[in-house]
Structures are given as structure tokens and as C-alpha cells.
Motif scaffolding. Structure first.
Motif, PDB file in Angstrom:
ATOM      1  N   UNK A 215      22.102  73.433  35.695  1.00  0.00           N
ATOM      2  CA  UNK A 215      21.628  73.981  37.242  1.00  0.00           C
ATOM      3  C   UNK A 215      20.939  72.870  37.969  1.00  0.00           C
ATOM      4  N   UNK A 216      19.847  72.074  37.383  1.00  0.00           N
ATOM      5  CA  UNK A 216      19.273  70.945  38.421  1.00  0.00           C
ATOM      6  C   UNK A 216      20.280  70.142  39.031  1.00  0.00           C
ATOM      7  N   UNK A 217      21.486  69.690  38.595  1.00  0.00           N
ATOM      8  CA  UNK A 217      22.088  68.938  39.208  1.00  0.00           C
ATOM      9  C   UNK A 217      23.333  69.674  40.327  1.00  0.00           C
ATOM     10  N   UNK A 223      21.299  67.251  46.069  1.00  0.00           N
ATOM     11  CA  UNK A 223      22.676  67.059  46.496  1.00  0.00           C
ATOM     12  C   UNK A 223      22.646  66.268  47.849  1.00  0.00           C
ATOM     13  N   UNK A 224      21.808  66.719  48.771  1.00  0.00           N
ATOM     14  CA  UNK A 224      21.540  66.217  50.040  1.00  0.00           C
ATOM     15  C   UNK A 224      20.804  64.658  50.005  1.00  0.00           C
ATOM     16  N   UNK A 245      27.684  70.178  41.278  1.00  0.00           N
ATOM     17  CA  UNK A 245      27.741  69.857  42.578  1.00  0.00           C
ATOM     18  C   UNK A 245      27.494  68.701  42.822  1.00  0.00           C
ATOM     19  N   UNK A 246      26.658  67.880  41.962  1.00  0.00           N
ATOM     20  CA  UNK A 246      26.699  66.359  42.030  1.00  0.00           C
ATOM     21  C   UNK A 246      27.921  65.658  42.030  1.00  0.00           C
ATOM     22  N   UNK A 247      28.530  65.943  41.185  1.00  0.00           N
ATOM     23  CA  UNK A 247      29.768  65.499  40.836  1.00  0.00           C
ATOM     24  C   UNK A 247      30.618  65.255  42.049  1.00  0.00           C
TER      25      UNK A 247
END
Length: 416
Positions: A215-217, A223-224, A245-247
């Protein structure tokens, strides 16, 4: 109310079916928690089998495909869901089913649904636009690595990257890779690496985990921060089934830390082999070009024009001589015609000249002032005259004048 029946006065089956339909219809729409045991799509309708989470109870259900597709995350067999359904009794077959009006994922599915909504919002802002992806340097001077302390991901990246390129330089920053403070730690490490001018790219690595662990990623602030980062960022979370979402915002996504090591630095053996191959190809190309030029030069030298260069000059000299002769002949013809014309004009001029008349014995009488005498009335006795003849002039004086006879002789006199 209970139906009054007996062995002598039984109720028809259709009556029982109608009563059951009425009883079930009065239940109304209900929220039901269950697990999808079976799912089939057929001509716009989805047929499902819902199974209780603990007891071995299942019931058929159906819905329009739009209900299933309206779920925030894909619903598949085995998904835990909460459905809003209305019980329905099919009297001709006496079967009970549920007509589904809404499907909501639960448990991990609900968590994935929240992440999907966040992903859609960030995507709408353009954070995942491929045109914004920064290219990775071919051979980075330094690589920033953000990972857990003493983690397998750190060992995998360092070992595999150095096997591929022994001189690679890493600057490692350790951060929490799990828990509530993980996203803040990673952003702090990013800020530290941004101040190091020897670094050309940053890798964020973790060795996989559950959805809750990752979840932290998917944290919006992280992300921003990655989206606004000046250096290229490689995401190496190592979780294939679910994509943090980092990916999506990273400039490059690696499936595992090992895959990230292979993609951030080139393989020195492959590069040396490539250099050797390019050197061989260049040598072959140069030899081929030289051979081609030598053959071309030999072909050119074998041509008659180069074997005997004077041939071309001789041919052109012949052309020049021909044109010179033609010019001379043409000029001679024109001069001859012009000479003939001059002779003709000279003869005509001489024929019209007064000198020609004088040569035939005529003379021109002129007074002392040069006036030509054309009548006896211009002179008197003892008038000095100048007579011009063909070869000079004669000075004389008049003795007398005698008018010329003007009366014509008649034919009768001639006959007499």
C-alpha cells in the motif's frame, strides 16, 4: 397463514408454487455477503453461483452484464462480494434465484477498488502519460538505490548490476518498505538523492508482498513526488499479480529487483561483443568499399577514352577543322558575291558618271564663276569660258553665238 390441507383435501402443486412465489416476493431486496463460486456470461446476461463464506450453501443468481462491469475492479470466480439482490421464485420449475442489482467487492477486493479509483483520478490528471516518461541513461555515472536495510532486493540489485557492469557506482539509501511511515521514508530518501549530482537515476526496490504490504507504493503523495522528480525513477517492487500505482508513474517498471539490475546497466560482455561485431562489420564494409572502388577504377581505366586519351581530342580536332573549313568556304562565297556586286554597281555608277559622257567627246562649258552654260543667252561675244573635257580644261573666248535651228523639216521637203 398456514394452508389447511389433508390427505383427503390436498392442495394443487400450482397453488403451493404460487404461495411460495408470494412469500418470497414479500421478502424484498436484501444485501447478501457471499463468494462467487461460478460465473458465466451469456448473451448480455451473467449467471452466477453464490456460496456462503462458511456453510456449504449456494444459490443461483443472475444479472445484466452492466451490473458486473460496473464493479470498480474486475469480479472473477473466487471473489468475495456483497450484492444487492431481490429473491425470485421461478414457478414453472420451482427454482429459487437472486436477481442482482449491484455488486461490491469486499475484503481485499474493496481495497483494490479504492486503489483503482485513486489510479483513475491520477490517470485523469495525466500523471501516467507515456510522453512524460524520462529515458534512462545508457551508462549512468551513479545510481541511487532506495530499499530496505539488509533486504534481498538490495543484494539482488547490487550483485546482478555489478556482474553486468563491474564499475557501476551505487548510492544506497535505506527506508522503510512497509507500514504507515514507509511512503514518508521513501520520499525523504528521494530528496537526499536529488542533492547528489553524481546520480543519474534512482531505483526504488522491494521484494514483493501482499496487497496490504504494498500500500505505501500507491500512496498519492509518493506518486506525485515521483512524477515531479527531476531524475528518471525505476520501480522494482517485484509484485506481478497486482501493480502498485508507483509502477505506473515511474519512468520504467521492472518486474523484479533482478530485472531492474538488468535494465539499468548494460552487460559489459554483450557490449564488448557488440563492439567487436561492429568493428568487424565496419572493417568488412571498408574492405568492400575499397574493393568496389578498385574495380570501378579498373573499369574506368580500361575504357578506350582513357586507354588512348588523344582519341577524344582527335575527334574534337576533326570537328573543329570541319567547322573551320566550312566557315572559310562560306566566307569566301560571301566575299565573291560581294565583289561581283561591287563590280556591277561600279559599272552602273560609271555609266551614269559625267566623265563617261566627256570621254565620248562632249565637254562642259562654265563661266568664270563656275556656272555651267546651258544656253547661248548666258554668254556674249568675247566672253571667257572654261571648257571641261575628259582629260582637263580649256580656257577660251566666244567669238559669236549661233542659235540652233528649231523648225522641223516637213515630209514633203524630204520627199522632194
Amino acid at each position: 397463514m398456514a394452508l389447511d390441507t389433508s390427505a383427503d383435501t390436498p392442495a394443487p402443486l400450482r397453488q403451493i408454487s404460487q404461495l411460495l412465489d408470494g412469500y418470497i416476493g414479500r421478502l424484498g431486496a436484501v444485501w447478501v455477503e457471499a463468494e462467487i463460486a461460478q460465473l458465466t456470461r451469456r448473451q448480455g446476461i451473467c449467471f452466477l453461483t453464490l456460496r456462503d463464506l462458511t456453510a456449504k450453501i449456494s444459490i443461483d443468481a443472475k444479472c445484466h452484464v452492466s451490473v458486473l462491469d460496473g464493479s470498480p475492479i474486475p469480479v472473477t470466480e473466487g471473489s468475495r462480494v456483497v450484492v444487492h439482490a431481490r429473491p425470485a421464485f421461478y414457478a414453472p420449475r420451482g427454482s429459487l434465484s437472486l436477481d442482482l442489482r449491484e455488486i461490491r467487492p469486499q475484503g481485499e477486493g474493496e481495497l483494490l477498488a479504492q486503489l483503482e479509483r485513486r489510479r483513475q483520478l491520477l490517470a485523469a490528471e495525466g500523471l501516467f502519460d507515456p510522453r512524460l516518461k524520462k529515458p534512462l541513461p545508457l551508462l549512468p555515472r551513479g545510481i541511487g538505490l532506495i530499499t530496505g536495510r539488509n533486504s534481498a532486493a538490495e543484494r539482488d540489485i547490487l550483485e546482478n548490476a555489478r556482474l553486468r557492469w563491474p564499475d557501476v557506482h551505487f548510492v544506497v539509501r535505506h527506508a522503510l518498505m512497509q507500514g504507515n511511515d514507509s511512503a514518508r521514508d521513501v520520499m525523504g530518501a528521494l530528496a537526499e538523492l536529488a542533492a547528489d549530482r553524481s546520480i543519474d537515476l534512482v531505483v526504488i526496490a522491494r521484494g514483493g508482498g501482499s496487497v496490504e504490504d504494498l500500500l505505501p507504493f500507491s500512496d498519492e503523495a509518493l506518486v506525485r513526488a515521483v512524477h515531479a522528480y527531476a531524475l528518471p525513477v525505476v520501480s522494482a517492487i517485484g509484485h506481478e499479480p497486482d501493480t502498485p500505482i508507483l509502477d505506473l508513474v515511474a519512468d520504467l517498471r521492472a518486474s523484479t529487483p533482478t530485472d531492474a539490475a538488468k535494465r539499468i546497466v548494460p552487460d559489459v560482455r554483450e557490449e564488448l561483443a557488440g563492439v567487436a561485431m561492429m568493428r568487424e562489420r565496419a572493417s568488412l564494409a571498408i574492405r568492400s568499399m575499397v574493393d568496389r572502388e578498385v574495380r570501378g577504377l579498373a573499369d574506368v581505366r580500361s575504357r578506350p577514352v582513357l586507354a588512348q586519351p588523344s582519341t577524344l581530342v582527335d575527334a574534337e580536332q576533326s570537328v573543329v577543322r570541319d567547322w573551320r573549313d566550312r566557315s572559310r568556304r562560306s566566307l569566301g562565297h560571301r566575299l565573291d558575291r560581294a565583289g561581283d556586286e561591287i563590280v556591277h554597281h561600279l559599272a552602273r555608277v560609271r555609266g551614269l558618271s559625267p566623265l563617261a559622257t566627256l570621254e565620248r567627246g562632249y565637254g562642259v562649258a562654265q563661266l568664270a564663276d563656275g556656272t555651267v552654260v546651258t544656253s547661248i543667252g548666258q554668254v556674249t561675244a568675247d566672253t571667257e569660258l572654261t571648257v571641261r573635257v575628259a582629260d582637263g580644261t580649256i580656257t577660251t573666248r566666244t567669238l559669236a553665238t549661233d542659235p540652233a535651228a528649231t523648225a522641223a523639216t516637213s515630209p514633203e521637203d524630204d520627199h522632194a
